[in-house]
Write a protein that holds these residues in place. Structure first.
Motif, short mmCIF file in Angstrom:
data_model
loop_
_atom_site.label_atom_id
_atom_site.label_comp_id
_atom_site.label_asym_id
_atom_site.label_seq_id
_atom_site.Cartn_x
_atom_site.Cartn_y
_atom_site.Cartn_z
N TYR A 1 51.69 60.48 49.73
CA TYR A 1 51.20 60.81 51.06
C TYR A 1 49.67 60.80 51.06
O TYR A 1 49.03 61.13 50.06
CB TYR A 1 51.67 62.21 51.49
CG TYR A 1 53.12 62.29 51.88
CD1 TYR A 1 54.09 62.65 50.95
CD2 TYR A 1 53.52 62.02 53.19
CE1 TYR A 1 55.43 62.75 51.31
CE2 TYR A 1 54.86 62.10 53.55
CZ TYR A 1 55.80 62.47 52.61
OH TYR A 1 57.12 62.55 52.97
N GLN B 1 46.49 62.46 53.23
CA GLN B 1 46.15 63.47 54.22
C GLN B 1 44.67 63.41 54.53
O GLN B 1 43.82 63.73 53.68
CB GLN B 1 46.55 64.87 53.76
CG GLN B 1 46.36 65.92 54.85
CD GLN B 1 46.83 67.30 54.45
OE1 GLN B 1 46.82 67.66 53.27
NE2 GLN B 1 47.28 68.10 55.41
N GLY C 1 42.05 67.44 58.79
CA GLY C 1 42.52 67.88 60.09
C GLY C 1 43.84 67.28 60.53
O GLY C 1 44.26 67.48 61.68
N LYS C 2 44.51 66.57 59.63
CA LYS C 2 45.76 65.92 60.00
C LYS C 2 46.88 66.31 59.03
O LYS C 2 46.63 66.84 57.95
CB LYS C 2 45.59 64.40 59.99
CG LYS C 2 44.59 63.89 61.01
CD LYS C 2 44.53 62.36 60.98
CE LYS C 2 43.54 61.84 62.01
NZ LYS C 2 43.46 60.35 61.99
N GLY C 3 48.10 66.01 59.44
CA GLY C 3 49.23 66.21 58.55
C GLY C 3 49.35 65.06 57.57
O GLY C 3 48.73 64.01 57.75
N PRO C 4 50.13 65.24 56.51
CA PRO C 4 50.32 64.16 55.54
C PRO C 4 50.95 62.93 56.18
O PRO C 4 51.88 63.04 56.98
CB PRO C 4 51.27 64.78 54.51
CG PRO C 4 51.12 66.25 54.67
CD PRO C 4 50.83 66.46 56.12
N PHE D 1 52.85 59.33 55.40
CA PHE D 1 53.60 58.57 54.41
C PHE D 1 52.87 57.26 54.09
O PHE D 1 52.42 56.54 54.98
CB PHE D 1 54.99 58.27 54.96
CG PHE D 1 55.80 57.33 54.12
CD1 PHE D 1 55.80 55.97 54.37
CD2 PHE D 1 56.57 57.80 53.07
CE1 PHE D 1 56.55 55.09 53.60
CE2 PHE D 1 57.32 56.94 52.30
CZ PHE D 1 57.31 55.58 52.57
N PHE E 1 48.59 62.94 47.88
CA PHE E 1 49.58 63.78 47.21
C PHE E 1 50.74 62.92 46.73
O PHE E 1 51.24 62.07 47.48
CB PHE E 1 50.15 64.82 48.17
CG PHE E 1 49.17 65.84 48.63
CD1 PHE E 1 48.54 65.71 49.86
CD2 PHE E 1 48.89 66.96 47.85
CE1 PHE E 1 47.64 66.67 50.30
CE2 PHE E 1 48.00 67.93 48.29
CZ PHE E 1 47.36 67.78 49.51
#
Lengths: 113, 114
Positions: A36, A38, A41-44, A46, A89
């Motif tokens: 992932y 990231q 300020g954002k979500g992970p 894909f 990640f």
């Protein structure tokens, strides 16, 4: 104990160069691995995944390598761009964990101009 | 890719109060998950939100502190109860989507507890 972790917390790469982000896992029962990205300020987001019956998978500018012998996962990003700056990640899913994704610690990739 | 939205996107709360975070998925999904990401750290799974039954919590997380609802196959809420400054984190929901059941994440809710 179980762990999905990364060797380096920060990686600086010159723009245009290739980068390699590494990840070690300890549970041989894991059969699905995901990378992932990231951004601040954002979500992970894909990037790419690989199942344990494969040792390599390629996407657009990214390649994931899986070495089950040494329980090692890597993400290769070709020709890095400023937009690749983010935290990366690795994550794993164990076959008996009902889609639960367990995350590693993360590596911050910094692209140098 | 899936579209997962969260509300609120951020909030500043006083200690001792509670905040409910909403997560909406653009299509029906069997499972939804809630994660916490403390400042500068990785994501830690809080619980699995099951439709029609109680949530399943990971070690270190309890229902009294993080009650979860899952009224239907597209929606879930996470409540952070009796907040303290240690609860200041990003809270994210996720759901597996698509043929490959790829796990997609919402944008997160940034919570600051004073």
């Amino acid at each position: 104990g179980e762990s999905v972790g990364l060797h380096l917390p920060t990686l600086s790469v010159q723009e245009g160069d290739n980068s390699i982000i590494n990840c070690a896992y300890s549970n041989s029962a894991s059969d699905y691995f995901i990378w992932y990205k990231q951004e601040s300020g954002k979500g992970p987001q894909f990037i790419i995944d690989i199942r344990s019956n494969m040792d390599k998978r390629q996407g657009q500018r990214v390649t994931v390598l899986l070495n089950k012998t040494v329980k090692h996962l890597s993400l290769q990003i070709a020709a890095t761009q400023p937009g690749d700056s983010a935290v990366y990640f690795c994550a794993e899913n164990k076959a008996n964990r009902d889609d639960k994704i367990i995350f590693g610690k993360g590596t911050r990739l910094h692209i140098l101009p | 890719s899936a579209v997962i939205s969260q509300k609120p996107s951020r909030d500043i709360c006083q200690r001792g109060t509670s905040l409910t975070i909403q997560c909406q998925v653009d299509s029906q999904v069997t499972m939804m998950f809630w994660y916490r990401q403390q400042p500068g750290q990785s994501l830690t799974l809080i619980a699995t939100a099951n439709q029609g039954s109680e949530a399943t919590y990971e070690s270190g997380f309890v229902i009294d502190k993080f009650p979860i609802s899952r009224p239907n196959l597209t929606f879930s809420t996470l409540t952070v109860s009796n907040m303290s400054p240690e609860d200041s984190s990003i809270y994210l929901c996720s759901a597996p989507r698509g043929v490959q059941e790829t796990q997609y994440f919402g944008p997160g809710t940034r919570l600051l507890v004073l």
